[in-house]
Design an enzyme around this catalytic site. Structure first.
Site, PDB file in Angstrom:
ATOM      1  N   MET A  74     -38.922  12.381   7.885  1.00 30.71           N
ATOM      2  CA  MET A  74     -37.679  12.319   7.440  1.00 30.71           C
ATOM      3  C   MET A  74     -37.094  12.039   5.993  1.00 30.71           C
ATOM      4  O   MET A  74     -35.902  11.943   5.467  1.00 30.71           O
ATOM      5  CB  MET A  74     -36.374  12.743   7.878  1.00 30.71           C
ATOM      6  CG  MET A  74     -35.722  13.072   9.917  1.00 30.71           C
ATOM      7  SD  MET A  74     -36.377  15.295   9.729  1.00 30.71           S
ATOM      8  CE  MET A  74     -37.280  15.702  10.585  1.00 30.71           C
ATOM      9  N   CYS A  75     -37.852  10.858   5.702  1.00 31.06           N
ATOM     10  CA  CYS A  75     -37.582  10.213   4.318  1.00 31.06           C
ATOM     11  C   CYS A  75     -37.972  11.024   3.250  1.00 31.06           C
ATOM     12  O   CYS A  75     -38.544  11.614   2.900  1.00 31.06           O
ATOM     13  CB  CYS A  75     -38.401   8.914   4.136  1.00 31.06           C
ATOM     14  SG  CYS A  75     -37.448   7.596   5.120  1.00 31.06           S
ATOM     15  N   HIS A  76     -36.801  10.917   2.614  1.00 29.29           N
ATOM     16  CA  HIS A  76     -36.806  11.674   1.437  1.00 29.29           C
ATOM     17  C   HIS A  76     -37.963  10.863  -0.218  1.00 29.29           C
ATOM     18  O   HIS A  76     -38.351   9.323  -0.198  1.00 29.29           O
ATOM     19  CB  HIS A  76     -35.549  11.608   0.499  1.00 29.29           C
ATOM     20  CG  HIS A  76     -34.423  12.497   1.128  1.00 29.29           C
ATOM     21  ND1 HIS A  76     -33.848  11.973   1.894  1.00 29.29           N
ATOM     22  CD2 HIS A  76     -34.126  13.676   0.854  1.00 29.29           C
ATOM     23  CE1 HIS A  76     -32.839  12.813   2.264  1.00 29.29           C
ATOM     24  NE2 HIS A  76     -33.239  13.338   1.570  1.00 29.29           N
ATOM     25  N   MET A 112     -35.516   2.405   4.016  1.00 33.13           N
ATOM     26  CA  MET A 112     -37.420   2.451   4.319  1.00 33.13           C
ATOM     27  C   MET A 112     -38.688   1.982   4.067  1.00 33.13           C
ATOM     28  O   MET A 112     -39.400   1.899   4.472  1.00 33.13           O
ATOM     29  CB  MET A 112     -37.326   4.147   5.314  1.00 33.13           C
ATOM     30  CG  MET A 112     -36.316   4.333   6.047  1.00 33.13           C
ATOM     31  SD  MET A 112     -36.175   3.273   7.501  1.00 33.13           S
ATOM     32  CE  MET A 112     -37.542   3.750   7.690  1.00 33.13           C
ATOM     33  N   GLU A 113     -38.386   1.863   1.913  1.00 35.92           N
ATOM     34  CA  GLU A 113     -38.735   1.701   1.492  1.00 35.92           C
ATOM     35  C   GLU A 113     -39.710  -0.021   1.629  1.00 35.92           C
ATOM     36  O   GLU A 113     -40.383  -0.767   1.564  1.00 35.92           O
ATOM     37  CB  GLU A 113     -39.120   2.185   0.175  1.00 35.92           C
ATOM     38  CG  GLU A 113     -39.131   3.436   0.293  1.00 35.92           C
ATOM     39  CD  GLU A 113     -38.144   4.461   0.539  1.00 35.92           C
ATOM     40  OE1 GLU A 113     -38.324   5.872   0.927  1.00 35.92           O
ATOM     41  OE2 GLU A 113     -37.063   4.085   0.960  1.00 35.92           O
ATOM     42  N   ASP A 127     -55.528  -7.070   9.431  1.00 36.47           N
ATOM     43  CA  ASP A 127     -56.436  -6.453   9.416  1.00 36.47           C
ATOM     44  C   ASP A 127     -58.046  -7.248   8.804  1.00 36.47           C
ATOM     45  O   ASP A 127     -59.175  -7.241   9.188  1.00 36.47           O
ATOM     46  CB  ASP A 127     -56.258  -5.188   8.574  1.00 36.47           C
ATOM     47  CG  ASP A 127     -57.928  -4.243   8.331  1.00 36.47           C
ATOM     48  OD1 ASP A 127     -58.848  -4.205   9.306  1.00 36.47           O
ATOM     49  OD2 ASP A 127     -58.208  -4.156   7.083  1.00 36.47           O
TER      50      ASP A 127
END
EC number: 4.6.1.17
Length: 157
Positions: A74-76, A112-113, A127
C-alpha cells in the site's frame, strides 16, 4: 478507529493522497546488527571475502529506500529528493547502528522508505558476513523522527 487501507467493504485499497498539500517530508529510522567479535573485526578491517561491507550496506540502504513501493503493497511511489545513511560502530557490543534519513517533497510521508532502507542495509551486512557468523541479530529497528504533513513533527523519546 478506522483503517485507512480498507474500503467500506473491508477490501484493501491504497489511500488517495491527491488532495493533500505538497510539503517537505523527512523521516529518520535506525537499526542495529550485533555479531561475533570475529565478524565485527572482519567488517572493520575489510578482511571478509565479500569486500567492503559498510560501503555496500550504505548503497543497499539507498536502493532499499528507493524500492519501498515495490515491496510494501500500500506504499505510494515517492520521488525521493535525498537518502543519507550513516553507520556507526559500537565496539563494546560488536555491533553496527545504521541510520537512514529520507527526504521528499510530496503528499505522503517517507517513514516507510527510511525503515526499508535500514532493514535492507542491515540485511546486506548479514549477507556479507554470514560465512563468519550465522548467529548475528538484527534488532531495534524503529522510526526515530519524522516531519512534514498533517500529523506534524514526531521525535522518539
Amino acid at each position: 478507529m478506522e483503517f485507512t487501507h480498507l474500503d467500506e467493504k473491508r477490501n484493501p485499497k491504497m489511500v488517495d493522497v491527491s488532495s493533500k498539500d505538497l510539503t517537505n517530508r523527512v523521516a529518520v529510522a535506525r537499526g542495529k546488527i550485533t555479531m561475533s567479535r570475529e565478524a565485527f573485526l572482519a567488517v572493520i578491517n575489510e578482511s571478509g571475502k565479500k569486500g567492503a561491507v559498510i560501503q555496500t550496506a550504505i548503497t543497499a540502504a539507498i536502493m532499499g529506500a528507493k524500492k519501498t513501493s515495490e515491496l510494501i503493497p500500500m506504499c505510494h511511489m515517492i520521488f525521493l529528493s535525498s537518502v543519507k545513511c550513516e553507520i556507526k560502530e559500537i565496539e563494546s557490543e560488536n555491533a553496527f547502528v545504521l541510520e537512514v534519513r529520507a527526504k521528499s517533497y510530496g503528499q505522503t510521508g517517507v517513514e516507510m522508505e527510511a525503515l526499508m532502507g535500514v532493514n535492507i542495509g542491515l540485511l546486506t551486512i548479514y549477507d556479507m558476513v554470514k560465512a563468519i557468523d550465522k548467529a548475528m541479530v538484527i534488532s531495534e529497528v524503529y522510526l526515530l523522527e519524522k516531519e512534514g504533513g498533517k500529523s506534524g513533527h514526531f521525535v522518539r523519546e
